[in-house]
Design a protein around this motif. Structure first.
Motif, PDB file in Angstrom:
ATOM      1  N   TYR A 139       0.828  -1.212   0.000  1.00 40.45           N
ATOM      2  CA  TYR A 139       0.000   0.000   0.000  1.00 40.45           C
ATOM      3  C   TYR A 139       0.859   1.258   0.000  1.00 40.45           C
ATOM      4  O   TYR A 139       0.367   2.350  -0.249  1.00 40.45           O
ATOM      5  N   ILE A 140       2.125   1.100   0.306  1.00 41.41           N
ATOM      6  CA  ILE A 140       3.057   2.217   0.242  1.00 41.41           C
ATOM      7  C   ILE A 140       4.115   1.866  -0.791  1.00 41.41           C
ATOM      8  O   ILE A 140       4.667   0.757  -0.776  1.00 41.41           O
ATOM      9  N   PHE A 141       4.373   2.784  -1.714  1.00 44.68           N
ATOM     10  CA  PHE A 141       5.342   2.549  -2.775  1.00 44.68           C
ATOM     11  C   PHE A 141       6.458   3.585  -2.719  1.00 44.68           C
ATOM     12  O   PHE A 141       6.214   4.779  -2.493  1.00 44.68           O
ATOM     13  N   ILE A 142       7.671   3.089  -2.923  1.00 39.96           N
ATOM     14  CA  ILE A 142       8.840   3.952  -3.079  1.00 39.96           C
ATOM     15  C   ILE A 142       9.273   3.843  -4.534  1.00 39.96           C
ATOM     16  O   ILE A 142       9.392   2.736  -5.070  1.00 39.96           O
ATOM     17  N   MET A 143       9.502   4.989  -5.180  1.00 37.67           N
ATOM     18  CA  MET A 143       9.882   4.994  -6.584  1.00 37.67           C
ATOM     19  C   MET A 143      11.292   5.543  -6.753  1.00 37.67           C
ATOM     20  O   MET A 143      11.700   6.449  -6.050  1.00 37.67           O
TER      21      MET A 143
END
Length: 260
Positions: A139-143
């Motif tokens: 549910y949390i994304f790091i790009m």
């Protein structure tokens, strides 16, 4: 009744007694006819024991965080992120330990690039698509960087806005991609005091074949962070738990995305 005369040529022998087998001979005979069945049974038992052990001992993450980039983060960086973020999480599945899993997706949004490996690209896209369709996906994304933040947000439509509103899924372009303003969906890592203040330590080896050393915060400083959009009651309920972690990580953040 048969009569035997002196001239009879018939010879009578007493019946042979039944052979008595020793225990070893009996065991060998039984094994000869049953060894295949025993082998199959042993293999079946081993498989069942292995499956039960795998289920019992399998580590089930309480939280899953996604990383989208062209290649994997250093192993030391992944471990540091998982261990450090776990301090801000709770034991959601009740197994007595708090586990955060960083799930990495290797993608190249420029599919026509000469450096793009078609098989790696297909595997990354397939895996990410499956995760985004599942309530168990991150549910949390790091790009990885600016380009990845923009491409991920615009191509997938999978992020919500920073104010908590969802993209308008009816507003699509000619390729059926949801039209979004990606600059209002993500924070820079450096926008978030809580993130830049994490003690992530150092890494050794950017890849498996080098021994470069550096600070994990230096690896993360160019990344962006966003949270997944949800469109069903079930995913909305799941998101409420992650919102608490999101609020901790972005406390005091002021977005500079889109600024020159």
């Amino acid at each position: 009744m048969a009569w035997v005369t002196k001239d009879s040529v018939e010879q009578y022998k007493p019946p042979e007694s039944k052979k008595e087998y020793t225990k070893q001979e009996k065991a060998a005979n039984w094994w000869h006819y049953h060894k295949l069945h025993v082998g199959i049974a042993v293999i079946a038992v081993v498989l069942v024991v292995w499956m039960v052990h795998d289920v019992v001992t399998q580590v089930r993450p309480d939280y899953r965080v996604g990383y989208v980039g062209s290649s994997n983060l250093p192993t030391d960086t992944v471990t540091a992120l998982e261990n450090t973020l776990a301090a801000y999480c709770d034991d959601r599945n009740g197994d007595g330990k708090v586990v955060v899993e960083l799930v990495q997706y290797n993608l190249d949004f420029d599919s026509e690039s000469e450096n793009t490996d078609a098989y790696t690209q297909m595997a990354g896209v397939t895996r990410l698509s499956a995760e985004l369709s599942s309530e168990d996906g991150p549910y949390i994304f790091i790009m990885q960087d600016t380009d990845y933040a923009q491409q991920f947000a615009e191509t997938t439509g999978a992020l919500q806005y920073l104010d908590g509103t969802m993209p308008d899924t009816e507003n699509v372009d000619e390729n059926d991609n949801v039209i979004v303003d990606w600059t209002k969906m993500v924070y820079r890592w450096t926008d978030c005091p809580a993130l830049t203040g994490l003690d992530l330590g150092t890494y050794t080896g950017l890849t498996m074949v080098d021994d470069l050393q550096g600070e994990n915060q230096d690896i993360m400083k160019n990344t962006y962070i966003g949270r997944r959009a949800y469109y069903t009651d079930k995913t909305a309920l799941e998101s409420e738990t992650y919102d608490a972690l999101w609020n901790i990580l972005t406390a005091g953040a002021v977005s500079t995305v889109g600024q020159q």
